[in-house]
Design an enzyme around this catalytic site. Sequence first.
Site, PDB file in Angstrom:
ATOM      1  N   ARG A 131       1.293  -1.157   0.062  1.00 25.80           N
ATOM      2  CA  ARG A 131       0.209   0.285   0.015  1.00 25.80           C
ATOM      3  C   ARG A 131       0.868   1.025  -0.212  1.00 25.80           C
ATOM      4  NH1 ARG A 131      -2.735  -0.591   5.483  1.00 25.80           N
ATOM      5  NH2 ARG A 131      -3.268   1.086   4.506  1.00 25.80           N
ATOM      6  N   GLN A 136       3.974   4.158   8.130  1.00 31.54           N
ATOM      7  CA  GLN A 136       4.118   2.504   8.638  1.00 31.54           C
ATOM      8  C   GLN A 136       5.186   1.362   9.485  1.00 31.54           C
ATOM      9  OE1 GLN A 136       0.362   1.505   7.058  1.00 31.54           O
ATOM     10  NE2 GLN A 136       0.166   2.430   9.567  1.00 31.54           N
ATOM     11  N   HIS A 141       7.700  -0.785  14.981  1.00 34.89           N
ATOM     12  CA  HIS A 141       7.071  -1.693  13.865  1.00 34.89           C
ATOM     13  C   HIS A 141       8.662  -3.580  13.640  1.00 34.89           C
ATOM     14  CE1 HIS A 141       4.101  -3.527  11.870  1.00 34.89           C
ATOM     15  NE2 HIS A 141       5.133  -3.547  10.421  1.00 34.89           N
ATOM     16  N   HIS A 144       9.445  -5.112  16.564  1.00 40.24           N
ATOM     17  CA  HIS A 144       8.576  -5.861  17.533  1.00 40.24           C
ATOM     18  C   HIS A 144       7.952  -6.664  17.092  1.00 40.24           C
ATOM     19  CE1 HIS A 144       4.739  -6.119  19.882  1.00 40.24           C
ATOM     20  NE2 HIS A 144       4.568  -6.076  18.915  1.00 40.24           N
ATOM     21  N   TYR A 182      -9.375  -2.513  15.918  1.00 41.17           N
ATOM     22  CA  TYR A 182      -9.474  -1.127  14.916  1.00 41.17           C
ATOM     23  C   TYR A 182      -8.566  -1.441  13.850  1.00 41.17           C
ATOM     24  CZ  TYR A 182      -7.250   3.561  14.109  1.00 41.17           C
ATOM     25  OH  TYR A 182      -6.625   4.235  14.077  1.00 41.17           O
ATOM     26  N   LYS A 199      -8.009   4.595  20.258  1.00 42.03           N
ATOM     27  CA  LYS A 199      -7.194   4.440  19.665  1.00 42.03           C
ATOM     28  C   LYS A 199      -5.931   4.068  20.118  1.00 42.03           C
ATOM     29  CE  LYS A 199      -3.557   5.805  15.557  1.00 42.03           C
ATOM     30  NZ  LYS A 199      -3.576   6.794  14.816  1.00 42.03           N
ATOM     31  N   THR A 203      -2.518   1.572  22.585  1.00 38.75           N
ATOM     32  CA  THR A 203      -1.014   2.220  22.523  1.00 38.75           C
ATOM     33  C   THR A 203      -1.073   1.984  24.114  1.00 38.75           C
ATOM     34  OG1 THR A 203      -0.128   3.143  20.647  1.00 38.75           O
ATOM     35  CG2 THR A 203       1.315   3.525  22.734  1.00 38.75           C
ATOM     36  N   GLN A 206      -0.385  -2.180  24.973  1.00 38.83           N
ATOM     37  CA  GLN A 206       0.537  -1.718  24.653  1.00 38.83           C
ATOM     38  C   GLN A 206       1.847  -1.471  25.676  1.00 38.83           C
ATOM     39  OE1 GLN A 206       1.275  -4.050  22.226  1.00 38.83           O
ATOM     40  NE2 GLN A 206       0.578  -3.496  20.575  1.00 38.83           N
TER      41      GLN A 206
END
Length: 268
Positions: A131, A136, A141, A144, A182, A199, A203, A206
């Site tokens: 995409r 992102q 990311h 993780h 979400y 949203k 976090t 987390q």
Amino acid sequence: MNSTEDWFFQIPPTDPKTRHLPLLGSHWPITTIIALYLIFVLKLGPKFMENRKPYNLKYVLSAYNIFQVIYNSILFGCSIYYLFISPRYNMRCMTSLAFDHQDKNIERGLCYAYFINKIIDLLDTVFFVLRKSYKQITLLHVYHHVLMTYPIYWGMQFYGFGGQYSTLGYLNTGVHAVMYFYYFISARYPELKGSIWWKKYITKLQLLQFILLFIQPIYVLSYSPGCKVPFFLHMLQLVVSASMIALFGKFYYLAYVRARPQKSLKQE
């Protein structure tokens, strides 16, 4: 090993079931998967998409995200049952169940299902590439996703299934069920994306899970010094949890505390 190494690592006998499950018989399959993942998302994928328009994956993402919600919810429900409703562990010293325990295969199944789910999670980044959502694909990311996949393989190889280190998975499935819900709403109904007020609490969840995971080994070492959970796993859990707290904490600060209206950061 000398006595100090024996005390530090405390490697138990290998679980006989480990090598009979797909992807667990050798380190090469998971090593190859992680290597291909990194090569694709960091190099080949962006190169492939360089002169292409972003793919419209609305329906693919909707199906993928709802699958993840169901998968993680089932694992979380099973975990809650075996942790609290009909507990199989002593919370002050969570050692793996004995090989001949009547619920050992359930413990193996939950851990293995979680491991497979972490491999499936790698598709998150693949979809970002397709995409062209490169903003992102952050250090948080990628770190993780790799950390939640590769070390789990080695944990099962050396320490078998279940026990204290599997707590990470038990907590993580609950958080991921909410997170992928979400994502499902965002992908299926993009017009609602900006109005989803909860949203930022993803976090926070987390962060909460990693804070709990940071506290757990300290609690065990302080109040159950005779616990047979390997000292190495305590230290590993502390280091991993601390790094995640730092990274997710930084993300939360940048995205929700210091964020500017014209520059928002994407949830992991």
